[in-house]
Write a protein that holds these residues in place. Structure first.
Motif, short mmCIF file in Angstrom:
data_model
loop_
_atom_site.label_atom_id
_atom_site.label_comp_id
_atom_site.label_asym_id
_atom_site.label_seq_id
_atom_site.Cartn_x
_atom_site.Cartn_y
_atom_site.Cartn_z
N VAL A 1 0.93 -1.23 0.18
CA VAL A 1 -0.14 -0.04 -0.23
C VAL A 1 1.05 0.66 0.07
N LEU A 2 0.55 2.22 -0.66
CA LEU A 2 1.46 3.82 -1.27
C LEU A 2 0.61 4.35 -0.30
N ILE A 3 1.11 5.12 0.31
CA ILE A 3 -0.06 6.07 1.12
C ILE A 3 0.33 7.31 1.36
N VAL B 1 8.84 5.08 5.92
CA VAL B 1 8.56 6.90 6.06
C VAL B 1 9.38 7.00 4.69
N ALA B 2 8.98 7.67 3.59
CA ALA B 2 9.65 7.93 2.58
C ALA B 2 9.31 9.22 2.30
N THR B 3 9.67 10.51 3.19
CA THR B 3 9.88 11.84 2.78
C THR B 3 11.06 12.51 2.97
N SER B 4 11.52 13.46 2.22
CA SER B 4 13.12 14.03 1.82
C SER B 4 13.60 14.23 3.30
N GLU B 5 13.18 14.01 4.39
CA GLU B 5 14.18 13.26 5.66
C GLU B 5 14.17 12.32 6.20
N GLU C 1 2.92 11.14 10.61
CA GLU C 1 3.80 10.01 11.92
C GLU C 1 1.99 10.22 12.84
N ARG C 2 0.96 10.17 12.21
CA ARG C 2 -0.68 10.38 12.63
C ARG C 2 -0.66 9.50 11.63
N VAL C 3 -1.00 8.58 10.62
CA VAL C 3 -0.96 8.26 9.80
C VAL C 3 -0.65 7.05 9.60
N LYS C 4 0.67 6.68 10.28
CA LYS C 4 1.98 5.53 11.28
C LYS C 4 1.27 5.41 12.12
N ASN C 5 1.01 5.83 13.05
CA ASN C 5 0.50 5.46 14.50
C ASN C 5 -1.35 5.44 14.35
#
Length: 901
Positions: free
Chosen positions: A317-319, A353-357, A334-338
């Motif tokens: 699933v790509l969210i 999690v795949a973001t710039s950070e 963070e909210r979705v992961k929680n």
């Protein structure tokens, strides 16, 4: 070495490229060749649009391939065609441009990897060298003389302000030897610096490229194609430009689309997962829960298939989460992961999690040999914010979840591209595993479906007509509101109600106001477009009385239920349309007859005269003249001025790629090795080529040096000659096998080999656009319809549809040409015959009726269609009454009527 079997559509793309390159030399100019080639391939010649800033007659074309179609492999495979059929030289320089640095690094790795299919495809051009731009700044002359050199760079590297760009034009001692012994003609074409006595010619990579006339490959050409960097490529004097993209520019600076692949073709060949099954849900937690439930169901199906021998598959699933904003409550990662961990019990190890950070994907690639596809990898959910890392491949992605409708076009297009790709490009037994899924937090299904379709067109390269059927609703009640998905096949009846008070329409959102109207004289509110439950709630707030509010809610329900009348095509209704095919008996067993090479025929070149024909000698004479700097300016037949681009190019390449001084034996050996005729023994081919070459060299005006210089042209002439001789042999065997005595014992028409028109595999290169008139086709098998070649052919289709509406025909289809998965054909000795129309006639009880194939021929083409009539008649005669065939001209619809009885 990794094996890679090309799909049929990929072979057809490469055939189109080869045909265009050959036409460039056979016709007065590459622009005329483009129009002529598209006319021959697709029935309508496309206008040639010169590329601004480049020579107007430079070969320039585009291959349109949707996301997931293998553009990079096609580009690599095309390099051998560039050398052999356009440049006519053993080695060349290919300037390969990509849109970004991550894609550049990925492309370099793949092209250099000897186990990768891209590298294997490149090797068909002979010895190859793959360099980045920095390495190219010190490339040796020996490298360019002995290998086809691929220089991979970003387009941004050629922007003036870029340091890389400036270095391309700087003089370098490492490149000095490239300019030893250049001729005055070559020196005149080099870039210089300074004025008067201070003018110098820098030993720059730019000047090396100007000498070598690079062919330019532009990968993902739609990205900023008009930028200055692209215009600057003209300074390198390219020999041609080939673009590959899913979404070519067709308006501002139109691309010359030589071949367009459709999404339906990719689906038919198991490259992508379609349709995209869409579900909208206003509550984000419920939307996420629904996506988790879908993933678990898919995982179970994948495990069941694996136990039966299928390849490993772990659906992902790509969210797409919302970006964080100060002081605003957002659905960030963070909210979705929680939510996944706390309320659904998903282990943290199954989420990245795949973001710039957050660099979760990079860590997965480092930890597991096969990355996220590794069976040891536990990841099932990937949360991103804007877009994933460029070039990252996600073979197991099945479900897209968007937390905030489809607000970020770029991110959604990119994530859709990941989800669409079929893992391993292989069909799964479970239908659910051959589809993609999208769950979107939204209250408006129709609006969301429309936005998703827009993203498939703008980002994935789908045709506008295709996306209607390739985005479907998961829920029946949402499907009814998807009017766009039933475009042209739905009637919406306005719903009018009398109200005791005037509604305050100014108080409701514009999207609701646009769906209703108020008549103050009659005190009626008319709902012209279906209202959702949420919209009805908003609208009822515009009135005060409970009676009026209740009337609005009731009318809104009618607007989205009984007021909508859908017209479904036979394909949508689940009808099957199967056409028995011609089969050939080989060693006692029937096999589909789709290749004349399956026929047994005597094929030995020793039986034929091995000598150049008059046409061969004429072509070679012109080639010698061009290579030696002669002028050919006017076509004696047409009087048209012939393009100077290719003759000048051949002259330049002849000056820079000096052939070795081969003797006659070595030249004959090279010709044999480069003549791809699998049906011949090497000895037979070698004897024919040696005799042909010996005869050529006996002529007073042909020396070994001249022949060596023009060996590619000689190769092409030999290829044409051998192909013509083989066609003669095949035609004789074809005639004997299919039409000789006892033909019925060798050929049959069987249901064992039947072509089926699948519900979502219809892929016209052009949809009918109404240019011959408009007609309400009610009995065509599909909602889409391929283009017609003439007004008479359109009228024939109208006549067939009228007969179908009257009951003489159950349904019919406009058959397509050269469309894998969409086309029924009958094999001939020298090609395939695609009848214009196929009709299912009414049957009895549970037994389907006969199939009628109808071909319309203009009177001017009637005589040349004799072989089509013969093969069509044979197919019908061998079918034992299951198939019928008729060819019509001069609007003689009564000829068809005879076969409807």
């Amino acid at each position: 070495m990794t094996t890679f079997a090309p799909k049929t559509y990929q072979s057809q793309v490469l055939d189109s490229v080869e045909a265009y390159f050959k036409a460039c030399h056979e016709l007065p100019s590459p622009s005329i060749a483009f129009t002529a080639t598209t006319e021959r391939l697709w029935g309508r010649g496309n206008t040639y649009n010169p590329l601004s800033g480049f020579p107007s007659d430079m070969p320039y074309f585009c291959l349109r391939v949707p996301t997931g179609g293998g553009k990079t492999w096609l580009a690599a495979k095309s390099v051998a065609l560039v050398n052999t059929h356009l440049l006519r030289c053993e080695h060349s320089v290919i300037l390969w441009l990509v849109p970004s640095k991550p894609i550049r690094e990925q492309t370099l790795r793949a092209l250099r990897d000897r186990q990768h299919p891209y590298h294997t495809a490149l090797r068909e051009a002979g010895p190859i060298t793959v360099l980045d731009l920095e390495e190219a700044k010190s490339v040796t002359r020996a490298t360019l003389d002995t290998s086809t050199t691929i220089i991979v760079a970003t387009r941004q590297a050629f922007q003036v302000e870029e340091e890389e760009c400036r270095k391309v034009y700087q003089s370098s001692g490492a490149l000095m030897h490239h300019f030893d012994n250049v001729s005055p003609t070559q020196r005149d074409e080099l870039l210089t610096e300074g004025e008067g006595a201070d003018r110098i010619t820098p030993y720059s990579l730019a000047n090396v490229l100007r000498l070598r006339r690079p062919f330019v490959v532009v990968d993902e050409a739609h990205n900023n194609r008009t930028e200055l960097a692209f215009d600057m490529l003209a300074r390198f004097r390219p020999s041609g430009v080939m673009e590959l993209t899913a979404t070519p520019d067709l308006e501002r600076t139109p691309s010359n689309v030589l071949h367009s692949v459709s999404a339906a073709e990719l689906k038919a060949e198991e490259m992508i997962k379609l349709p995209v099954v869409l579900e909208t849900e206003p509550n984000w937690q419920q939307c996420l829960a629904d996506a988790i439930g879908r993933r678990d169901a898919l995982h179970k199906l994948a495990d069941d298939e694996r136990r039966a021998g299928a390849a490993y598959l772990r659906p992902l699933v790509l969210i797409q989460s919302e970006p964080r904003r100060a002081g605003v409550d957002t659905l960030d990662f963070e909210r979705v992961k929680n939510e996944l961990i706390t309320n659904h019990g998903i282990p943290a190890s199954e989420i990245i999690v795949a973001t710039s950070e957050e660099k979760g994907l990079e860590q997965i690639d480092a930890d597991y040999k096969l990355g996220i596809a590794d069976p040891a990898c536990p990841v099932k959910f990937v949360i991103t914010q804007k877009a994933l890392a460029e070039g990252w491949d996600c073979p197991f992605a099945y479900i897209l979840v968007s937390m905030a409708s489809l607000h970020s076009a770029t991110a959604v297009e990119q994530l859709l591209g990941r989800v669409l790709r079929q893992p391993g490009a292989s069909h799964r037994q479970a239908r659910a595993l051959n589809q993609s899924y999208a769950f979107v937090v939204s209250r408006n299904f129709a609006e969301t479906a429309s936005a998703l379709r827009d993203r498939l067109v703008a980002g994935a390269g789908f045709e506008r007509r295709e996306v209607n059927e390739f985005v479907t609703a998961a829920k029946a009640e949402q499907s009814r509101l998807d009017l766009e998905g039933h475009a042209g096949r739905v009637v919406v009846r306005p719903v009018a109600i009398t109200l005791s008070e005037k509604p305050d329409l100014k108080s409701v959102p514009k999207q609701i106001r646009d769906k209703v109207s108020w008549d103050g004289k009659l005190n009626t509110l008319t709902i012209s477009t279906p209202l959702t439950e949420d919209e009805a709630e908003r609208l009822k707030a515009s009135v005060k009385s409970e009676t009026a509010a209740a009337a609005i809610v009731e009318a809104a329900e009618v607007s989205r239920t009984t007021a909508i009348e859908f017209f479904q095509t036979p394909a949508e209704l689940g009808e099957r349309f199967r056409i028995p095919q011609l089969a050939l008996r080989i060693q006692g067993e029937l096999a589909l007859f789709d290749d004349p090479e399956e026929l047994e025929y005597p094929w030995d070149l020793s039986r034929y005269d091995a000598a150049p024909t008059a046409d061969d000698l004429s072509a070679l004479g012109a080639g010698f003249k061009v290579s030696e700097g002669g002028e050919i300016d006017v076509d004696d037949v047409s009087g048209r001025v012939i393009s100077r681009f290719l003759p000048d190019l051949q002259r330049d390449l002849g000056l820079v790629y000096q052939p070795e001084n081969w003797d006659e034996i070595r030249l004959a050996t090279w010709l044999c090795r480069n003549l791809p005729e699998q049906s011949l023994t090497h000895a037979s081919k070698q004897a024919f080529v040696a005799a042909w070459l010996t005869d050529l060299l006996r002529r007073d005006d042909v020396t070994l040096a001249r022949a060596n210089l023009q060996k590619f042209l000689i190769r092409n002439r030999l290829e044409v000659r051998i192909r013509d001789l083989r066609k003669q042999a095949v035609s004789q065997a074809f005639q004997q096998t299919l039409f000789g005595e006892d033909a019925a014992s060798r050929v049959g028409v069987t249901d064992e080999y039947a072509f089926e028109f699948h519900a979502q595999a219809y892929a016209p290169s052009r949809d009918y656009d109404g240019r011959f008139g408009h007609f309400d086709f009610r009995k065509h098998f599909y909602g889409r319809m391929g283009e017609f070649d003439s007004k008479e052919e359109f009228e024939c289709a109208c006549w067939l549809d009228i007969q179908a509406q009257q009951g003489s025909i159950q349904f019919w289809v406009r058959n397509l040409v050269r469309r894998e998965g969409s086309s029924f054909f009958l094999q001939k000795a020298d090609g395939r015959f695609y009848p214009d129309f196929l009709c299912q006639l009414p049957g009895k009880a549970d037994k389907p009726g006969p199939i009628l194939a109808v071909e319309y021929k203009g009177a001017d083409r009637w005589l040349s269609a004799e072989d089509d009539r013969l093969i069509g008649g044979l197919w019908a005669n061998l079918s034992e009454g299951r198939c019928r065939f008729v060819m019509v001209k001069d609007r003689r619809w009564d000829w068809i009527e005879e076969y409807l009885k």
